[in-house]
Design a protein around this motif. Structure first.
Motif, PDB file in Angstrom:
ATOM      1  N   CYS A  68       2.705  -9.658 -14.602  1.00  0.00           N
ATOM      2  CA  CYS A  68       2.247  -9.868 -13.228  1.00  0.00           C
ATOM      3  C   CYS A  68       0.737  -9.710 -13.082  1.00  0.00           C
ATOM      4  CB  CYS A  68       2.948  -8.880 -12.296  1.00  0.00           C
ATOM      5  SG  CYS A  68       4.737  -9.119 -12.211  1.00  0.00           S
ATOM      6  N   VAL A  69       0.072  -9.330 -14.133  1.00  0.00           N
ATOM      7  CA  VAL A  69      -1.354  -9.022 -14.040  1.00  0.00           C
ATOM      8  C   VAL A  69      -2.202 -10.275 -14.214  1.00  0.00           C
ATOM      9  CG1 VAL A  69      -3.251  -7.674 -15.014  1.00  0.00           C
ATOM     10  CG2 VAL A  69      -0.965  -6.677 -14.851  1.00  0.00           C
ATOM     11  N   VAL A  70      -2.730 -10.764 -13.100  1.00  0.00           N
ATOM     12  CA  VAL A  70      -3.718 -11.838 -13.079  1.00  0.00           C
ATOM     13  C   VAL A  70      -4.833 -11.394 -12.134  1.00  0.00           C
ATOM     14  CG1 VAL A  70      -2.043 -13.650 -13.602  1.00  0.00           C
ATOM     15  CG2 VAL A  70      -2.500 -13.057 -11.233  1.00  0.00           C
ATOM     16  N   LYS A  71      -5.880 -12.189 -12.042  1.00  0.00           N
ATOM     17  CA  LYS A  71      -7.006 -11.790 -11.191  1.00  0.00           C
ATOM     18  C   LYS A  71      -6.680 -12.003  -9.714  1.00  0.00           C
ATOM     19  CE  LYS A  71      -9.308 -16.290 -11.553  1.00  0.00           C
ATOM     20  NZ  LYS A  71     -10.554 -16.971 -11.917  1.00  0.00           N
ATOM     21  N   GLN A  72      -7.467 -11.360  -8.874  1.00  0.00           N
ATOM     22  CA  GLN A  72      -7.381 -11.485  -7.425  1.00  0.00           C
ATOM     23  C   GLN A  72      -5.985 -11.157  -6.886  1.00  0.00           C
ATOM     24  OE1 GLN A  72      -9.962 -11.946  -5.488  1.00  0.00           O
ATOM     25  NE2 GLN A  72     -11.418 -12.259  -7.124  1.00  0.00           N
ATOM     26  N   LEU A  73      -5.529  -9.961  -7.178  1.00  0.00           N
ATOM     27  CA  LEU A  73      -4.228  -9.524  -6.695  1.00  0.00           C
ATOM     28  C   LEU A  73      -4.355  -8.705  -5.413  1.00  0.00           C
ATOM     29  CD1 LEU A  73      -2.556  -8.320 -10.019  1.00  0.00           C
ATOM     30  CD2 LEU A  73      -2.019 -10.402  -8.754  1.00  0.00           C
ATOM     31  N   SER A  74      -3.344  -8.841  -4.560  1.00  0.00           N
ATOM     32  CA  SER A  74      -3.227  -7.965  -3.400  1.00  0.00           C
ATOM     33  C   SER A  74      -1.821  -7.386  -3.393  1.00  0.00           C
ATOM     34  CB  SER A  74      -3.490  -8.730  -2.097  1.00  0.00           C
ATOM     35  OG  SER A  74      -2.508  -9.727  -1.893  1.00  0.00           O
ATOM     36  N   VAL A  75      -1.654  -6.278  -2.720  1.00  0.00           N
ATOM     37  CA  VAL A  75      -0.370  -5.579  -2.692  1.00  0.00           C
ATOM     38  C   VAL A  75      -0.002  -5.234  -1.255  1.00  0.00           C
ATOM     39  CG1 VAL A  75       0.837  -3.462  -3.346  1.00  0.00           C
ATOM     40  CG2 VAL A  75      -0.633  -4.600  -5.003  1.00  0.00           C
ATOM     41  N   SER A  76       1.240  -5.540  -0.881  1.00  0.00           N
ATOM     42  CA  SER A  76       1.769  -5.126   0.418  1.00  0.00           C
ATOM     43  C   SER A  76       2.883  -4.116   0.190  1.00  0.00           C
ATOM     44  CB  SER A  76       2.318  -6.327   1.192  1.00  0.00           C
ATOM     45  OG  SER A  76       1.277  -7.204   1.569  1.00  0.00           O
ATOM     46  N   ILE A  77       2.854  -3.031   0.938  1.00  0.00           N
ATOM     47  CA  ILE A  77       3.879  -1.990   0.833  1.00  0.00           C
ATOM     48  C   ILE A  77       4.414  -1.711   2.237  1.00  0.00           C
ATOM     49  CG2 ILE A  77       4.359   0.377   0.110  1.00  0.00           C
ATOM     50  CD1 ILE A  77       1.994   0.098  -1.815  1.00  0.00           C
ATOM     51  N   GLY A  78       5.717  -1.438   2.325  1.00  0.00           N
ATOM     52  CA  GLY A  78       6.329  -1.264   3.630  1.00  0.00           C
ATOM     53  C   GLY A  78       6.827  -2.586   4.179  1.00  0.00           C
ATOM     54  N   THR A  79       7.049  -3.545   3.253  1.00  0.00           N
ATOM     55  CA  THR A  79       7.509  -4.879   3.634  1.00  0.00           C
ATOM     56  C   THR A  79       9.021  -4.965   3.512  1.00  0.00           C
ATOM     57  OG1 THR A  79       5.450  -5.902   2.884  1.00  0.00           O
ATOM     58  CG2 THR A  79       7.365  -7.334   3.065  1.00  0.00           C
ATOM     59  N   HIS A  80       9.696  -5.299   4.597  1.00  0.00           N
ATOM     60  CA  HIS A  80      11.135  -5.577   4.547  1.00  0.00           C
ATOM     61  C   HIS A  80      11.371  -7.081   4.684  1.00  0.00           C
ATOM     62  CE1 HIS A  80      15.393  -4.746   4.765  1.00  0.00           C
ATOM     63  NE2 HIS A  80      15.486  -5.478   5.865  1.00  0.00           N
ATOM     64  N   SER A  81      10.626  -7.695   5.595  1.00  0.00           N
ATOM     65  CA  SER A  81      10.681  -9.131   5.782  1.00  0.00           C
ATOM     66  C   SER A  81       9.475  -9.773   5.103  1.00  0.00           C
ATOM     67  CB  SER A  81      10.682  -9.475   7.272  1.00  0.00           C
ATOM     68  OG  SER A  81      10.438 -10.852   7.477  1.00  0.00           O
ATOM     69  N   PHE A  82       9.734 -10.780   4.272  1.00  0.00           N
ATOM     70  CA  PHE A  82       8.656 -11.473   3.554  1.00  0.00           C
ATOM     71  C   PHE A  82       7.707 -12.165   4.536  1.00  0.00           C
ATOM     72  CE2 PHE A  82       6.772 -14.974   1.175  1.00  0.00           C
ATOM     73  CZ  PHE A  82       6.444 -14.382  -0.021  1.00  0.00           C
ATOM     74  N   LYS A  83       8.278 -12.705   5.608  1.00  0.00           N
ATOM     75  CA  LYS A  83       7.477 -13.477   6.564  1.00  0.00           C
ATOM     76  C   LYS A  83       6.817 -12.605   7.618  1.00  0.00           C
ATOM     77  CE  LYS A  83      10.466 -17.510   5.955  1.00  0.00           C
ATOM     78  NZ  LYS A  83      11.465 -18.404   6.597  1.00  0.00           N
ATOM     79  N   ASP A  84       7.501 -11.534   8.001  1.00  0.00           N
ATOM     80  CA  ASP A  84       6.987 -10.656   9.045  1.00  0.00           C
ATOM     81  C   ASP A  84       6.524  -9.344   8.422  1.00  0.00           C
ATOM     82  OD1 ASP A  84       6.339  -9.248  11.285  1.00  0.00           O
ATOM     83  OD2 ASP A  84       8.392  -9.081  12.058  1.00  0.00           O
ATOM     84  N   ARG A  85       5.206  -9.245   8.202  1.00  0.00           N
ATOM     85  CA  ARG A  85       4.668  -8.058   7.544  1.00  0.00           C
ATOM     86  C   ARG A  85       3.697  -7.306   8.457  1.00  0.00           C
ATOM     87  NH1 ARG A  85       2.634 -10.658   2.157  1.00  0.00           N
ATOM     88  NH2 ARG A  85       3.380 -12.615   2.996  1.00  0.00           N
ATOM     89  N   LYS A  86       4.001  -7.290   9.751  1.00  0.00           N
ATOM     90  CA  LYS A  86       3.108  -6.652  10.714  1.00  0.00           C
ATOM     91  C   LYS A  86       2.958  -5.165  10.450  1.00  0.00           C
ATOM     92  CE  LYS A  86       4.150  -9.960  14.406  1.00  0.00           C
ATOM     93  NZ  LYS A  86       4.749 -10.138  15.763  1.00  0.00           N
TER      94      LYS A  86
END
Length: 272
Positions: A68-86
């Motif tokens: 999974c290691v490539v450049k320009q990565l971001s991480v979201s945590i606390g995500t249950h819905s892929f589309k709704d990440r408010k």
């Protein structure tokens, strides 16, 4: 800056993912996870919207697959819905550390750590998942859980909106290495686990994100514990091609602890 050596490494990773049909974020036949179930799950994305799974094991560190290691990565945590990440917390990856003995051809030593730009704020939606206290091998027949946002049917390539989870069964390494299964390509060694359908007749990897957790409960463990990291799948829901996982053995647990504590850089990718 990304060095030429790092650039070659990144290119080889991307090529490997293409060969293995691994956007590998596929849970086939799973069910919606209850909100809060995957509070330790990390959604790892690059600028091209490719994504992987990961595990928040520390307020500042995510454990995942080296693939999974490539450049320009971001991480979201606390995500249950892929589309709704408010309500999700989003971070930049400021440093990626791949195990120094990772072999892209054999999949051995396939694990990596991602350092976040700021510490995660723990709450009911965001929690860390502790490393296992026991690194004993997991016996064939053991039931385990995998989670991910991947596609829910082999023909549907769109990710699932809701985090999915399903149960897989540990399969004997001798079976996984046999001619009818992987035929030692790759060789599933003692630091790896093979898991899928209980009968072994149908694979369930592509039922777990690459980089996502394998969570098992064995006779030596009183409760379910982080046991492995999803690293390899041959296609999606392919017969006799179960999912392959890096097992969190003692040497890997020590590597993780040492890496987190150490200030020295192993393999790093600076975010622009």
């Amino acid at each position: 800056m990304i060095t030429m050596l790092q650039g070659v490494f990144i290119t080889s990773i991307i090529s490997a993912l293409a060969v293995q049909d691994c956007t590998c974020v596929k849970i086939i036949g799973g069910q919606d996870a209850k909100p809060g179930t995957g509070s330790y799950m990390a959604l790892i994305k690059d600028t091209a919207e490719n994504f992987c799974g990961g595990i928040l094991i520390d307020k500042l560190w995510v454990l995942t697959s080296a693939n999974c290691v490539v450049k320009q990565l971001s991480v979201s945590i606390g995500t249950h819905s892929f589309k709704d990440r408010k309500e999700a917390q989003t971070f930049e990856v400021v440093e990626a550390k791949v195990h120094n003995k990772y072999n892209i051809k054999t999949e051995w030593n396939n694990l990596a750590l991602l350092k976040l730009n700021t510490t995660a704020k723990l709450n009911k939606l965001v929690k860390t998942l502790s490393l296992p206290k026991s690194a004993k091998d997991i016996k064939p027949g053991t039931k385990c859980k995998v989670l991910g946002w991947g596609q829910t049917t082999p023909k549907d390539e769109d990710p699932s909106d809701i985090l999915q989870e399903t149960t897989v069964t540990i399969i004997d390494r001798k079976i996984c290495n046999s001619e009818g299964y992987y035929n030692k390509n790759p060789v599933v060694n003692d630091d790896m686990l093979c898991a899928g359908d209980e009968s072994g007749k149908q694979a369930k990897m592509c039922r777990g994100d690459i980089g996502g957790p394998l969570i098992c409960k064995s006779s030596s463990l009183k409760s379910k514990s982080l046991t492995g990291i999803a690293i390899f799948a041959k296609g999606c829901d392919v017969k006799k091609k179960p999912g392959i996982y890096t097992r969190l053995s003692n040497k890997y647990i020590q590597w993780i602890k040492k890496t987190i504590k150490s200030k020295t850089k192993n393999i790093s990718i600076e975010q622009k």
